[in-house]
Design an enzyme around this catalytic site. Structure first.
Site, short mmCIF file in Angstrom:
data_model
loop_
_atom_site.label_atom_id
_atom_site.label_comp_id
_atom_site.label_asym_id
_atom_site.label_seq_id
_atom_site.Cartn_x
_atom_site.Cartn_y
_atom_site.Cartn_z
N LEU A 248 0.84 -1.20 0.00
CA LEU A 248 0.00 0.00 0.00
C LEU A 248 0.87 1.25 0.00
O LEU A 248 0.55 2.25 -0.63
CB LEU A 248 -0.94 0.01 1.21
CG LEU A 248 -2.01 -1.10 1.23
CD1 LEU A 248 -2.87 -0.99 2.48
CD2 LEU A 248 -2.90 -1.03 -0.01
N GLU A 373 -6.80 3.15 -0.33
CA GLU A 373 -5.38 3.20 0.08
C GLU A 373 -5.20 3.96 1.39
O GLU A 373 -4.24 4.71 1.56
CB GLU A 373 -4.55 3.88 -1.01
CG GLU A 373 -4.57 3.15 -2.32
CD GLU A 373 -3.62 1.99 -2.34
OE1 GLU A 373 -2.77 1.88 -1.44
OE2 GLU A 373 -3.73 1.17 -3.27
N ASP A 377 -8.90 10.14 6.93
CA ASP A 377 -8.81 10.14 8.40
C ASP A 377 -7.84 9.08 8.92
O ASP A 377 -7.18 9.29 9.94
CB ASP A 377 -10.21 9.95 9.02
CG ASP A 377 -11.07 11.19 8.81
OD1 ASP A 377 -10.52 12.24 8.47
OD2 ASP A 377 -12.31 11.08 8.97
C1 LIG Z 1 -13.09 2.49 -6.45
C2 LIG Z 1 -12.37 1.72 -5.36
C3 LIG Z 1 -11.35 0.84 -5.68
C4 LIG Z 1 -10.72 0.09 -4.68
N1 LIG Z 1 -9.72 -0.80 -5.02
C5 LIG Z 1 -9.24 -1.66 -4.08
C6 LIG Z 1 -8.33 -2.72 -4.44
O1 LIG Z 1 -7.91 -2.83 -5.59
N2 LIG Z 1 -7.95 -3.61 -3.50
C7 LIG Z 1 -8.38 -3.51 -2.19
O2 LIG Z 1 -8.00 -4.36 -1.39
N3 LIG Z 1 -9.24 -2.51 -1.82
C8 LIG Z 1 -9.66 -1.59 -2.72
N4 LIG Z 1 -10.55 -0.59 -2.36
C9 LIG Z 1 -11.06 -0.55 -0.99
C10 LIG Z 1 -10.52 0.58 -0.15
O3 LIG Z 1 -9.15 0.40 0.14
C11 LIG Z 1 -11.39 0.70 1.11
O4 LIG Z 1 -12.63 1.21 0.68
C12 LIG Z 1 -10.77 1.59 2.18
O5 LIG Z 1 -9.69 0.93 2.80
C13 LIG Z 1 -11.79 1.99 3.26
O6 LIG Z 1 -12.46 0.88 3.74
P1 LIG Z 1 -14.08 0.86 3.83
O7 LIG Z 1 -14.63 1.33 2.54
O8 LIG Z 1 -14.47 -0.47 4.35
O9 LIG Z 1 -14.44 1.99 4.89
P2 LIG Z 1 -14.40 1.84 6.49
O10 LIG Z 1 -13.14 1.25 6.94
O11 LIG Z 1 -15.68 1.19 6.92
O12 LIG Z 1 -14.42 3.38 6.90
C14 LIG Z 1 -15.62 4.16 6.88
C15 LIG Z 1 -15.33 5.51 7.56
O13 LIG Z 1 -14.90 5.26 8.92
C16 LIG Z 1 -13.67 5.93 9.16
N5 LIG Z 1 -12.84 5.18 10.10
C17 LIG Z 1 -12.49 3.86 10.06
N6 LIG Z 1 -11.71 3.55 11.11
C18 LIG Z 1 -11.55 4.70 11.82
C19 LIG Z 1 -10.85 5.05 13.01
N7 LIG Z 1 -10.10 4.15 13.69
N8 LIG Z 1 -10.93 6.32 13.48
C20 LIG Z 1 -11.63 7.26 12.79
N9 LIG Z 1 -12.33 7.00 11.65
C21 LIG Z 1 -12.27 5.73 11.18
C22 LIG Z 1 -13.00 6.01 7.78
O14 LIG Z 1 -12.02 7.06 7.73
C23 LIG Z 1 -14.20 6.28 6.88
O15 LIG Z 1 -14.50 7.66 6.89
C24 LIG Z 1 -11.12 0.23 -3.33
C25 LIG Z 1 -12.15 1.16 -3.02
C26 LIG Z 1 -12.75 1.91 -4.01
C27 LIG Z 1 -13.85 2.88 -3.64
#
Ligand SMILES: Cc1cc2nc3c(=O)[nH]c(=O)nc-3n(C[C@H](O)[C@H](O)[C@H](O)COP(=O)(O)OP(=O)(O)OC[C@H]3O[C@@H](n4cnc5c(N)ncnc54)[C@H](O)[C@@H]3O)c2cc1C
Length: 393
Positions: A248, A373, A377
């Site tokens: 990453l 990535e 936050d």
């Molecule tokens: C178009 C696209 C392509 C992608 N491509 C890939 C890929 O190729 N491979 C892959 O593995 N992943 C991929 N991803 C996934 C991406 O890495 C995740 O969406 C990202 O890591 C966030 O995870 P989540 O969506 O589950 O959000 P969550 O982790 O559920 O977070 C939701 C919210 O909660 C906040 N949050 C979470 N934990 C905390 C904390 N401890 N304190 C404060 N706030 C917090 C976050 O900042 C966010 O605002 C992709 C995503 C998108 C949208």
């Protein structure tokens, strides 16, 4: 209104900080994007189509695994690599995402953690774009905290059997091989990486439709049900969460530069538009102080962001970069780019919401870039941890 053509952004003779080779990589990529992507990107974005026809030419120009050494890779310096991703994302974040995944999230882990045989098998065809890869870390229930992953691998004889679901995987359904991160049951649930050929029985990739962002990039959900792979498909040097986080870091570095490219595209478009568009007393809207204030904000932030990534790149070349430096560059530059996209859209008025101009597309793309990535936050927490020594996750 005549078509607006990108002119580059350089306020403080930034170019003088770059070497001839670095400028050459940037200019070659810029020309490629101008000739090949700009004419088709709005159609791709409308149709939700990945411009696959550009994969082979991008391979020929050395865009894949560009900063790796050997196996036909270009062996670029980190600033050259960064300038390349800047220009790709000046075209479109989805195309830059594709290159970042192929290079930083698939070729890099094979290069860093793979056996000699794995490197010989995969890296040369991936460099040419003949084989494509994807990176499966995120799951439906775990994104920011990948350590919670439920995907499991079990060693049975001389095979591994993998079960699990991955979500939001860039290039999932077009990949020939997926790097799947899983907890190994026979090794106390240690996280390890596996090369999973996507034609193995039990492997399925279904595209996510209805995205308002990165529409020119393929995003899929992966399902693995009793997928058998030979033990030779384990990436032998992976061990623990640190391994995917190292990948990453590579990709985040490219994103920090890429977002800068999107910001430059939006700013330059808004600047040119504001000089052409007239509303009061037959004067261009650029003559109003409030419009100039927005342009000033953007050029200042773009210039600061250029210096930030350049220094991070120089540190990376010197082997001195730390993950919190890359977090700062990713967090700052994506935020800055999103603000530039919003201000630029505002300067274009109603025209800003139409795809005759690239701004709204960049804005929508950047919403994903802000989240993937490591969210904005999460990078705050990484930087906060590094300055306070206190883990606030
Ligand atoms: C178009 C696209 C392509 C992608 N491509 C890939 C890929 O190729 N491979 C892959 O593995 N992943 C991929 N991803 C996934 C991406 O890495 C995740 O969406 C990202 O890591 C966030 O995870 P989540 O969506 O589950 O959000 P969550 O982790 O559920 O977070 C939701 C919210 O909660 C906040 N949050 C979470 N934990 C905390 C904390 N401890 N304190 C404060 N706030 C917090 C976050 O900042 C966010 O605002 C992709 C995503 C998108 C949208």
């Amino acid at each position: 209104m005549p078509a607006i053509k990108f002119r580059g952004v350089d306020f403080i003779q930034y170019d003088s900080l770059l070497t001839d080779e670095e400028r050459l990589v940037r200019d070659t990529t810029r020309q490629f994007i101008e000739d090949n992507l700009i004419p088709i990107i709005e159609e791709c974005n409308r149709a939700g189509r990945f411009p696959r026809e550009l994969v082979k030419p991008m391979g020929e120009l050395g865009f894949f695994g560009a900063s790796l050494k050997g196996y036909g890779c270009a062996g670029m310096g980190n600033v050259e690599y960064g300038l390349m991703t800047q220009e790709l994302e000046r075209g479109d974040s989805g195309v830059r995402s594709f290159v970042s995944v192929q290079s930083g999230l698939v070729m890099y882990p094979i290069w860093e953690f793979g056996s000699d045989e794995q490197k010989q098998t995969w890296l040369p065809p991936m460099q040419k774009g003949e084989k494509l890869g994807c990176f499966g870390l995120t799951e439906p229930d775990f994104g920011s905290n990948p350590g919670g992953m439920r995907t499991r691998a079990r060693k049975v004889g001389n095979e591994y059997v993998i079960n699990g679901e991955k979500m939001w995987i860039t290039s999932g359904s077009i990949a020939d091989v997926a790097i799947i991160w899983a907890k190994v049951e026979n090794e106390n649930d240690k996280i390890r990486g596996f090369l999973v050929e996507t034609d193995r029985p039990g492997f399925k990739a279904d595209d996510i439709h209805g995205k308002w962002s990165l529409r020119a990039s393929v995003t899929s959900g992966l399902s693995l049900q009793d997928v058998h792979i030979p033990e030779a498909n384990l990436l032998p040097k992976t061990g623990g969460l640190k391994s995917p986080l190292m990948c990453l870091n590579q990709a985040r570095y490219g994103i920090a530069w890429g977002a800068l490219g999107a910001a430059m595209a939006c700013y330059d478009c808004a600047l040119q538009y504001s000089l052409l568009r007239k509303q009061w007393r037959d004067q261009p809207i650029a003559s109003h102080q409030l419009v100039q204030d927005k342009l000033t904000w953007m050029i200042s932030e773009i210039t600061k962001a250029q210096l930030l990534v350049l220094q991070v790149g120089r540190l990376k070349d010197a082997g001195k970069v730390q993950h919190q430096h890359i977090s700062m560059a990713k967090r700052n530059n994506v935020w800055m780019a999103l603000e530039c996209a919003r201000m630029s859209r505002d300067i274009l008025g109603a025209n800003g919401v139409a795809d005759d101009y690239p701004i709204m597309r960049h804005m929508m793309n950047l919403e994903s870039v802000k989240t993937y990535e490591g969210t904005h936050d999460v990078h705050s927490l990484i930087i906060g941890q590094s300055v306070t020594g206190i883990d606030a996750f």
